[in-house]
Design a protein around this motif. Structure first.
Motif, PDB file in Angstrom:
ATOM      1  N   LYS A 123       0.813  -1.208   0.000  1.00 46.82           N
ATOM      2  CA  LYS A 123       0.000   0.000   0.000  1.00 46.82           C
ATOM      3  C   LYS A 123       0.854   1.269   0.000  1.00 46.82           C
ATOM      4  O   LYS A 123       0.318   2.364  -0.160  1.00 46.82           O
ATOM      5  CB  LYS A 123      -0.931  -0.008   1.218  1.00 46.82           C
ATOM      6  N   SER A 124       2.133   1.103   0.209  1.00 45.47           N
ATOM      7  CA  SER A 124       3.034   2.255   0.138  1.00 45.47           C
ATOM      8  C   SER A 124       3.395   2.514  -1.320  1.00 45.47           C
ATOM      9  O   SER A 124       3.015   1.772  -2.212  1.00 45.47           O
ATOM     10  CB  SER A 124       4.310   1.980   0.941  1.00 45.47           C
ATOM     11  N   LYS A 125       4.158   3.551  -1.567  1.00 45.64           N
ATOM     12  CA  LYS A 125       4.659   3.825  -2.911  1.00 45.64           C
ATOM     13  C   LYS A 125       6.094   3.335  -3.037  1.00 45.64           C
ATOM     14  O   LYS A 125       6.863   3.825  -3.862  1.00 45.64           O
ATOM     15  CB  LYS A 125       4.576   5.325  -3.205  1.00 45.64           C
ATOM     16  N   CYS A 126       6.426   2.342  -2.225  1.00 41.43           N
ATOM     17  CA  CYS A 126       7.805   1.890  -2.119  1.00 41.43           C
ATOM     18  C   CYS A 126       7.999   0.427  -2.518  1.00 41.43           C
ATOM     19  O   CYS A 126       8.897  -0.243  -2.001  1.00 41.43           O
ATOM     20  CB  CYS A 126       8.305   2.094  -0.693  1.00 41.43           C
ATOM     21  N   MET A 127       7.163  -0.065  -3.409  1.00 33.54           N
ATOM     22  CA  MET A 127       7.331  -1.454  -3.822  1.00 33.54           C
ATOM     23  C   MET A 127       7.125  -1.603  -5.319  1.00 33.54           C
ATOM     24  O   MET A 127       6.081  -1.211  -5.855  1.00 33.54           O
ATOM     25  CB  MET A 127       6.354  -2.365  -3.072  1.00 33.54           C
ATOM     26  N   SER A 128       8.116  -2.164  -5.990  1.00 32.02           N
ATOM     27  CA  SER A 128       8.001  -2.440  -7.418  1.00 32.02           C
ATOM     28  C   SER A 128       7.169  -3.704  -7.618  1.00 32.02           C
ATOM     29  O   SER A 128       7.061  -4.540  -6.708  1.00 32.02           O
ATOM     30  CB  SER A 128       9.390  -2.622  -8.036  1.00 32.02           C
ATOM     31  N   PRO A 129       6.582  -3.889  -8.797  1.00 31.79           N
ATOM     32  CA  PRO A 129       5.790  -5.097  -9.054  1.00 31.79           C
ATOM     33  C   PRO A 129       6.653  -6.354  -9.005  1.00 31.79           C
ATOM     34  O   PRO A 129       7.864  -6.287  -9.227  1.00 31.79           O
ATOM     35  CB  PRO A 129       5.249  -4.865 -10.474  1.00 31.79           C
ATOM     36  N   ILE A 274      12.065 -15.761  -0.790  1.00 32.63           N
ATOM     37  CA  ILE A 274      10.967 -14.847  -1.090  1.00 32.63           C
ATOM     38  C   ILE A 274      11.084 -13.634  -0.176  1.00 32.63           C
ATOM     39  O   ILE A 274      11.999 -13.555   0.649  1.00 32.63           O
ATOM     40  CB  ILE A 274       9.593 -15.526  -0.895  1.00 32.63           C
ATOM     41  N   ILE A 275      10.152 -12.708  -0.302  1.00 35.06           N
ATOM     42  CA  ILE A 275      10.142 -11.498   0.525  1.00 35.06           C
ATOM     43  C   ILE A 275       8.851 -11.446   1.332  1.00 35.06           C
ATOM     44  O   ILE A 275       7.758 -11.634   0.771  1.00 35.06           O
ATOM     45  CB  ILE A 275      10.242 -10.235  -0.345  1.00 35.06           C
ATOM     46  N   ILE A 276       8.958 -11.186   2.621  1.00 34.68           N
ATOM     47  CA  ILE A 276       7.774 -10.908   3.437  1.00 34.68           C
ATOM     48  C   ILE A 276       7.513  -9.415   3.365  1.00 34.68           C
ATOM     49  O   ILE A 276       8.374  -8.607   3.729  1.00 34.68           O
ATOM     50  CB  ILE A 276       7.970 -11.349   4.890  1.00 34.68           C
ATOM     51  N   VAL A 277       6.339  -9.039   2.877  1.00 33.19           N
ATOM     52  CA  VAL A 277       6.016  -7.624   2.703  1.00 33.19           C
ATOM     53  C   VAL A 277       4.888  -7.164   3.620  1.00 33.19           C
ATOM     54  O   VAL A 277       4.463  -6.010   3.553  1.00 33.19           O
ATOM     55  CB  VAL A 277       5.647  -7.322   1.231  1.00 33.19           C
ATOM     56  N   GLY A 278       4.418  -8.046   4.475  1.00 34.16           N
ATOM     57  CA  GLY A 278       3.360  -7.654   5.401  1.00 34.16           C
ATOM     58  C   GLY A 278       2.807  -8.857   6.132  1.00 34.16           C
ATOM     59  O   GLY A 278       3.295  -9.984   5.993  1.00 34.16           O
ATOM     60  N   TYR A 279       1.791  -8.608   6.931  1.00 33.35           N
ATOM     61  CA  TYR A 279       1.133  -9.681   7.664  1.00 33.35           C
ATOM     62  C   TYR A 279      -0.279  -9.251   8.021  1.00 33.35           C
ATOM     63  O   TYR A 279      -0.643  -8.070   7.912  1.00 33.35           O
ATOM     64  CB  TYR A 279       1.919 -10.051   8.927  1.00 33.35           C
ATOM     65  N   LYS A 298       6.009 -11.781  -1.305  1.00 32.54           N
ATOM     66  CA  LYS A 298       6.257 -11.380  -2.687  1.00 32.54           C
ATOM     67  C   LYS A 298       7.212 -12.397  -3.293  1.00 32.54           C
ATOM     68  O   LYS A 298       8.270 -12.677  -2.736  1.00 32.54           O
ATOM     69  CB  LYS A 298       6.867  -9.972  -2.731  1.00 32.54           C
ATOM     70  N   ASN A 299       6.847 -12.937  -4.449  1.00 35.22           N
ATOM     71  CA  ASN A 299       7.633 -13.981  -5.090  1.00 35.22           C
ATOM     72  C   ASN A 299       8.329 -13.437  -6.333  1.00 35.22           C
ATOM     73  O   ASN A 299       8.071 -12.308  -6.771  1.00 35.22           O
ATOM     74  CB  ASN A 299       6.734 -15.166  -5.454  1.00 35.22           C
ATOM     75  N   SER A 300       9.192 -14.259  -6.929  1.00 36.97           N
ATOM     76  CA  SER A 300       9.916 -13.860  -8.144  1.00 36.97           C
ATOM     77  C   SER A 300       9.606 -14.817  -9.298  1.00 36.97           C
ATOM     78  O   SER A 300      10.469 -15.139 -10.098  1.00 36.97           O
ATOM     79  CB  SER A 300      11.429 -13.836  -7.878  1.00 36.97           C
ATOM     80  N   TRP A 301       8.347 -15.274  -9.349  1.00 32.67           N
ATOM     81  CA  TRP A 301       7.905 -16.188 -10.402  1.00 32.67           C
ATOM     82  C   TRP A 301       6.895 -15.527 -11.337  1.00 32.67           C
ATOM     83  O   TRP A 301       6.030 -16.192 -11.887  1.00 32.67           O
ATOM     84  CB  TRP A 301       7.291 -17.443  -9.786  1.00 32.67           C
ATOM     85  N   SER A 302       6.987 -14.235 -11.507  1.00 30.94           N
ATOM     86  CA  SER A 302       6.129 -13.427 -12.383  1.00 30.94           C
ATOM     87  C   SER A 302       4.771 -13.154 -11.734  1.00 30.94           C
ATOM     88  O   SER A 302       4.377 -13.808 -10.753  1.00 30.94           O
ATOM     89  CB  SER A 302       5.928 -14.069 -13.756  1.00 30.94           C
ATOM     90  N   TRP A 305       1.924 -15.973 -11.233  1.00 29.95           N
ATOM     91  CA  TRP A 305       1.881 -16.905 -10.113  1.00 29.95           C
ATOM     92  C   TRP A 305       1.094 -16.291  -8.958  1.00 29.95           C
ATOM     93  O   TRP A 305       1.186 -15.090  -8.685  1.00 29.95           O
ATOM     94  CB  TRP A 305       3.301 -17.206  -9.619  1.00 29.95           C
ATOM     95  N   GLY A 306       0.322 -17.116  -8.267  1.00 32.30           N
ATOM     96  CA  GLY A 306      -0.339 -16.688  -7.040  1.00 32.30           C
ATOM     97  C   GLY A 306      -1.306 -15.536  -7.229  1.00 32.30           C
ATOM     98  O   GLY A 306      -2.002 -15.445  -8.246  1.00 32.30           O
ATOM     99  N   GLU A 307      -1.338 -14.641  -6.268  1.00 31.62           N
ATOM    100  CA  GLU A 307      -2.224 -13.479  -6.288  1.00 31.62           C
ATOM    101  C   GLU A 307      -1.489 -12.304  -6.934  1.00 31.62           C
ATOM    102  O   GLU A 307      -0.979 -11.415  -6.262  1.00 31.62           O
ATOM    103  CB  GLU A 307      -2.685 -13.159  -4.858  1.00 31.62           C
ATOM    104  N   ASN A 308      -1.374 -12.383  -8.256  1.00 32.55           N
ATOM    105  CA  ASN A 308      -0.641 -11.367  -9.041  1.00 32.55           C
ATOM    106  C   ASN A 308       0.816 -11.254  -8.606  1.00 32.55           C
ATOM    107  O   ASN A 308       1.380 -10.151  -8.524  1.00 32.55           O
ATOM    108  CB  ASN A 308      -1.329 -10.001  -8.932  1.00 32.55           C
ATOM    109  N   GLY A 309       1.443 -12.409  -8.348  1.00 30.32           N
ATOM    110  CA  GLY A 309       2.844 -12.430  -7.961  1.00 30.32           C
ATOM    111  C   GLY A 309       3.066 -12.452  -6.462  1.00 30.32           C
ATOM    112  O   GLY A 309       4.197 -12.644  -6.004  1.00 30.32           O
TER     113      GLY A 309
END
Length: 332
Positions: A123-129, A274-279, A298-302, A305-309
């Motif tokens: 929800k921040s402006k600090c995360m790339s897709p 992977i990256i934990i980006v929240g909880y 957040k995953n690195s499989w495009s 995968w999953g809920e829009n990556g």
């Protein structure tokens, strides 16, 4: 009597023909969607057989999800033409030494520290897709590291940069390029050398000669890089500092994950970063049920995968050994 047997056999043949035609169409559409092409007919038939086995697995699992017997769904994603053995053998972590053998400081928070009930750095402006490491390079460790650096740098500097995973793949000699690595070692590399922008060092899905250019490197002013011992400390770090890189024991079920809170089977030991980006916490479905704590990953499989990556995994149960190799770094 003979007529009844004939009609039974005929009905079975008709059903099989309809099912085969349906799968033929599904196979064609799946190949188009994921850009799948096979060199020979023999290889395509082999992949088709694996794909059909996956299709059956996904259908059975999603029937359980429809009945409320599992909290997540599966999909026929870009891993669907792999065999069970292939999916379970995929790993992009270092094969040379274990994460436990790496000497690194561990940081803990006070156990009574108050944290928000939910955090979501998306929800921040600090995360790339979410990006795609590709199927031929075991570079998840580099993607997890760069994803953490991008967001934490943005939190401090109020500027989101797109940084280079390829720099780590080619130049971080502590890790093994496309053969695997560890985020904590990559964090040591960027602490010393900084990191380049992706536009100056583009990802190629293979290891090549190092082209590090110190004149184009962004120095990060890292104060420390460290590990965290348990999920309460992880949650505090995510809440107050930003995303974390973690290793998980990813297996077949995780690779086929589509949506919901993952609770499937895991591999024996960590295989993927992977990256934990929240909880957050999902309320119980009825008054007799229990709330479910989860991590947002957040995953690195495009983004296919999953809920829009992204995805969600159960929290506070050390699911898939998620506490085994937690890595973070703080910046000024």
């Amino acid at each position: 009597m003979h007529l009844e047997k004939f009609l039974f056999v005929l009905s079975a043949l008709i059903i099989c023909t309809i099912a085969l035609n349906f799968l033929d169409q599904e196979w064609k559409e799946w190949k188009i969607k994921y850009g799948k092409k096979y060199i020979t007919l023999e290889k395509e038939l082999y992949r088709r057989k694996a794909w059909e086995a996956t299709w059956e697995k996904v259908q059975k699992h999603n029937q359980l999800a429809d009945q409320g017997l599992t909290s997540y769904r599966m999909a026929m994603n870009h891993f669907a033409d792999l065999t069970t053995e292939e999916r379970n053998s995929k790993s992009c972590l270092s094969r040379g030494i274990s994460h436990a053998q790496i000497k690194v400081d561990s940081h803990s928070y006070e156990k009574n520290i108050g944290i928000p009930n939910e955090v979501d750095w998306r929800k921040s402006k600090c995360m790339s897709p979410p990006r795609n490491q590709g199927g031929y390079c075991g570079s998840c460790w580099a993607f997890a590291t760069i994803g953490v650096v991008e967001t934490r740098y943005c939190i401090k500097k109020k500027k989101l940069l797109t940084l280079s995973e390829q720099l780590l793949v080619d130049c971080d000699e502590s890790d093994e390029g496309c053969c695997g690595g560890y985020p904590i070692q990559a964090m040591a590399f960027v602490t010393k050398n900084g990191v380049m922008r992706a536009k100056d060092y583009e990802y190629s899905e293979k290891k090549a000669e190092c082209e590090y250019n110190p004149d184009k490197a962004i120095m990060l002013n890292v104060t420390k890089y460290y590990s965290l011992p348990d999920e309460s400390d992880m949650a505090a770090a995510v809440a107050y500092e930003g995303p974390l890189a973690v290793g998980i024991a990813s297996g077949e079920d995780f690779q086929l994950y589509s949506e919901g809170i993952f609770e499937g089977k895991c591999a024996p030991s960590p295989t993927h970063a992977i990256i934990i980006v929240g909880y957050g916490t999902q309320p119980a479905q009825d008054e007799n049920g229990k709330d479910t704590d989860y991590w947002i990953i957040k995953n690195s499989w495009s983004q296919q995968w999953g809920e829009n990556g992204y995805g969600r995994m159960k929290r506070n149960i050390d699911q898939c050994n998620i506490t085994a190799m937690v890595s973070a770094l703080d910046l000024k």
